[in-house]
Design a protein around this motif. Structure first.
Motif, PDB file in Angstrom:
ATOM      1  N   ARG A 230       0.836  -1.186   0.000  1.00 39.60           N
ATOM      2  CA  ARG A 230       0.000   0.000   0.000  1.00 39.60           C
ATOM      3  C   ARG A 230       0.881   1.250   0.000  1.00 39.60           C
ATOM      4  O   ARG A 230       0.422   2.343   0.285  1.00 39.60           O
ATOM      5  CB  ARG A 230      -0.906   0.012   1.229  1.00 39.60           C
ATOM      6  N   SER A 231       2.147   1.076  -0.318  1.00 42.32           N
ATOM      7  CA  SER A 231       3.076   2.192  -0.394  1.00 42.32           C
ATOM      8  C   SER A 231       3.657   2.260  -1.792  1.00 42.32           C
ATOM      9  O   SER A 231       3.706   1.249  -2.508  1.00 42.32           O
ATOM     10  CB  SER A 231       4.208   2.026   0.632  1.00 42.32           C
ATOM     11  N   SER A 232       4.092   3.449  -2.169  1.00 39.92           N
ATOM     12  CA  SER A 232       4.686   3.617  -3.494  1.00 39.92           C
ATOM     13  C   SER A 232       6.199   3.418  -3.482  1.00 39.92           C
ATOM     14  O   SER A 232       6.832   3.457  -4.525  1.00 39.92           O
ATOM     15  CB  SER A 232       4.363   5.026  -4.023  1.00 39.92           C
ATOM     16  N   TRP A 233       6.796   3.167  -2.299  1.00 40.55           N
ATOM     17  CA  TRP A 233       8.252   3.057  -2.206  1.00 40.55           C
ATOM     18  C   TRP A 233       8.662   2.294  -0.946  1.00 40.55           C
ATOM     19  O   TRP A 233       7.879   2.139  -0.009  1.00 40.55           O
ATOM     20  CB  TRP A 233       8.902   4.450  -2.176  1.00 40.55           C
ATOM     21  N   PHE A 234       9.925   1.853  -0.932  1.00 35.29           N
ATOM     22  CA  PHE A 234      10.566   1.267   0.239  1.00 35.29           C
ATOM     23  C   PHE A 234      12.031   1.686   0.246  1.00 35.29           C
ATOM     24  O   PHE A 234      12.572   2.116  -0.785  1.00 35.29           O
ATOM     25  CB  PHE A 234      10.491  -0.270   0.233  1.00 35.29           C
ATOM     26  N   VAL A 235      12.671   1.578   1.391  1.00 37.27           N
ATOM     27  CA  VAL A 235      14.128   1.666   1.491  1.00 37.27           C
ATOM     28  C   VAL A 235      14.631   0.375   2.118  1.00 37.27           C
ATOM     29  O   VAL A 235      13.863  -0.367   2.744  1.00 37.27           O
ATOM     30  CB  VAL A 235      14.587   2.881   2.336  1.00 37.27           C
TER      31      VAL A 235
END
Length: 541
Positions: A230-235
């Motif tokens: 449900r997120s557009s990014w990760f690190v």
């Protein structure tokens, strides 16, 4: 002309152009840091104030802050399922532009959907003025499910994608010479039970809020095909470990791909099921408790002691039981660290309990690439807030003013008493003064009412208790190159003005002279013989 002659000339001019471009980049001044206050709601949602419309009286709302997405959403006036929160009415705005498409917005908690508009928006600063970002894309929800919190009318997305819809892309388009759009995040802990949620340092992070080196991590685009995303990014997190408890256990993981989302929108920390269950298996008395829309929580003894350490690059930070053990209103203690309902989810979510112990920086380039910086937060006890600092200054001024008033009253009381000289007989024309005429007074003493260490003045500057306040206005900047025209509305620029106040002190020091009479002295020699006063018609003897 030979090739050997042209090649050095080409290299020379190429190096000259490159050096000129680097000088031009360095000459671009960084933007000024704007302070955006954050509010904390009872549902532990961090929010900002956003104005919508260029009308003289814009519609104002509280928007939850989220870094998972770049989409901005607001409850529409026709939304019956938005929980009764204050809603946005497009027909009451003269600057709205209706777009032909609709949009769905999803969080881990819920969903919202509706028409899409472009609107003239303003983000409220701590000084009361608004940072204006016109032409902002907004989803106006006409239906929702568990998306809105009480008192919170929408969500402002400051994440990576869709980047074209973000406030960052809007600002970078208006400022093409700026290499990045950045902001710092300093959250207050959700366990403080305060409505003060902290601050955002908009456009430029504030170095006085963090210490040491910043560990930078590139934002990686999330795989939208995975249902749990449900997120557009990760690190990538480099390592984590949990230790403590009566058995002094130690569980850790590193060396694998630990995709992590950092978002203050969520008040929990969520681990994959296998990791969370391994942790709570070593905490005596821990057991499964409740289930939210996306995670299971664990009940545990309120005196449980354990520590979570997270590492990004060379930076590590820890949370202990003061953040990880949450006592609910019913007296039951649960762990802030939860597990995903989806057994296949392998990502990590670090929400507000984790973000509140560090300083978080988001930076976006002109090309839409993002990076996250993590740094050690300077303890709040070592840094006075603007309100506390103002209180200290005003308190000091008040004490100094009281001391001055007391000194002046004492002085005039003493002066009135010393001014009452004993009664003297008026000298007649025939009286002779029995003292020599060459008597000299001693030097008088003086005392200054100015405090020796007055905090508000530099050494040697004039001081006076008469305060003056001067309003200084910055010159109005030139219009933005991106002035927007909305069909059915008016033409808008991005001019803004800011007012600052300065307190001055303009007067000379006040001095009070205290004169003390010198001691009387009789010249050496025989004592003078008093003369009989001459009387009228008296004959000399």
């Amino acid at each position: 002309m030979s090739l050997l002659f042209l090649l050095p000339s080409f290299v020379f001019f190429s190096l000259f152009a490159l050096a000129d471009a680097q000088i031009a980049t360095r000459d671009v001044p960084p933007p000024q840091t704007l302070v955006i206050p954050l509010s904390m709601h009872t549902s532990q949602v961090y929010s900002v104030k956003v104005n919508m419309s260029s009308n003289a009286s814009p519609q104002s709302f509280s928007f939850a802050l989220s870094t998972s997405t770049a989409i901005t959403t607001v409850a529409g006036a026709d939304c019956d399922s938005c929980g009764g929160v204050p809603s946005y009415n497009p027909s009451a705005s003269s600057s709205v532009q209706q777009l032909p498409q609709a949009q769905n917005v999803s969080t881990l908690n819920g969903t919202a959907s509706g028409a899409v508009v472009r609107e003239y928006c303003g983000l409220l600063q701590s000084n009361g003025s608004a940072w204006v970002y016109p032409n902002q894309t907004v989803t106006v929800a006409n239906q929702s499910a568990s998306f809105f919190s009480p008192g919170v009318s929408g969500m402002i997305g400051v994440g990576l994608a869709p980047f074209v819809d973000s406030p960052a892309a809007n600002w970078l388009a208006q400022n093409p010479t700026q290499p990045t759009f950045s902001f710092g995040m300093a959250l207050n802990s959700p366990s403080n039970f305060s409505t003060d949620g902290g601050v955002l340092h908009w456009l430029q992070p504030d170095p006085s809020f963090y210490q040491g080196d910043i560990a930078w991590k590139p934002m990686l685009a999330a795989n939208a095909s995975i249902p749990s995303n449900r997120s557009s990014w990760f690190v990538e997190m480099d390592a984590w470990s949990v230790s403590g408890g009566s058995s002094s256990f130690n569980i850790s993981q590193s060396g694998t791909e630990l995709l992590t989302l950092l978002d203050p929108f969520y008040s929990t920390i969520v681990f994959p099921q296998s990791s969370a269950r391994a942790i709570y298996a070593d905490i005596p008395g821990a057991s499964k408790h409740a289930t939210s829309a996306f995670a299971h929580s664990w009940k545990l003894p309120c005196d449980s002691k354990f520590r979570l350490t997270v590492t990004f690059g060379t930076f590590s930070t820890s949370l202990d039981q003061t953040s990880l053990v949450v006592k609910q209103a019913d007296g039951v203690c649960v762990g802030a660290l939860q597990e995903w309902i989806d057994a296949s989810a392998t990502e990590y979510l670090l929400g507000s309990p984790f973000i509140a112990v560090l300083y978080l920086i988001f930076s976006y380039s002109q090309q839409g690439n993002g990076s996250v910086g993590v740094a050690a937060r300077i303890p709040a006890s070592n840094k006075l807030s603007p309100g506390a600092l103002a209180g200290v200054i005003l308190g000091t001024v008040a004490v100094v003013a009281l001391l001055i008033i007391a000194g002046v009253l004492l002085y005039f009381t003493f002066l009135r008493r010393s001014a009452k000289a004993p009664h003297k007989r008026k000298l007649s024309k025939t009286d002779v003064t029995p003292f020599p005429s060459d008597f000299t007074e001693s030097t008088s003493s003086r005392r200054s009412l100015r405090p020796n260490n007055y905090n508000g003045q530099q050494q040697g500057e004039p001081w006076s208790p008469d305060w003056q306040t001067t309003l200084l206005s910055e010159s109005t900047p030139s219009p933005s190159p991106n002035t927007n025209t909305f069909p059915g509305g008016t033409t808008y620029g991005t001019q803004s003005s800011h007012a600052y106040y300065r307190t001055e002190v303009d007067s000379s020091p006040s001095l009070i002279h205290l004169d003390s009479p010198p001691p009387y002295a009789i010249p050496p020699g025989a004592s003078p013989v008093p003369l009989l006063p001459l009387r009228k018609n008296r004959q000399p003897s």
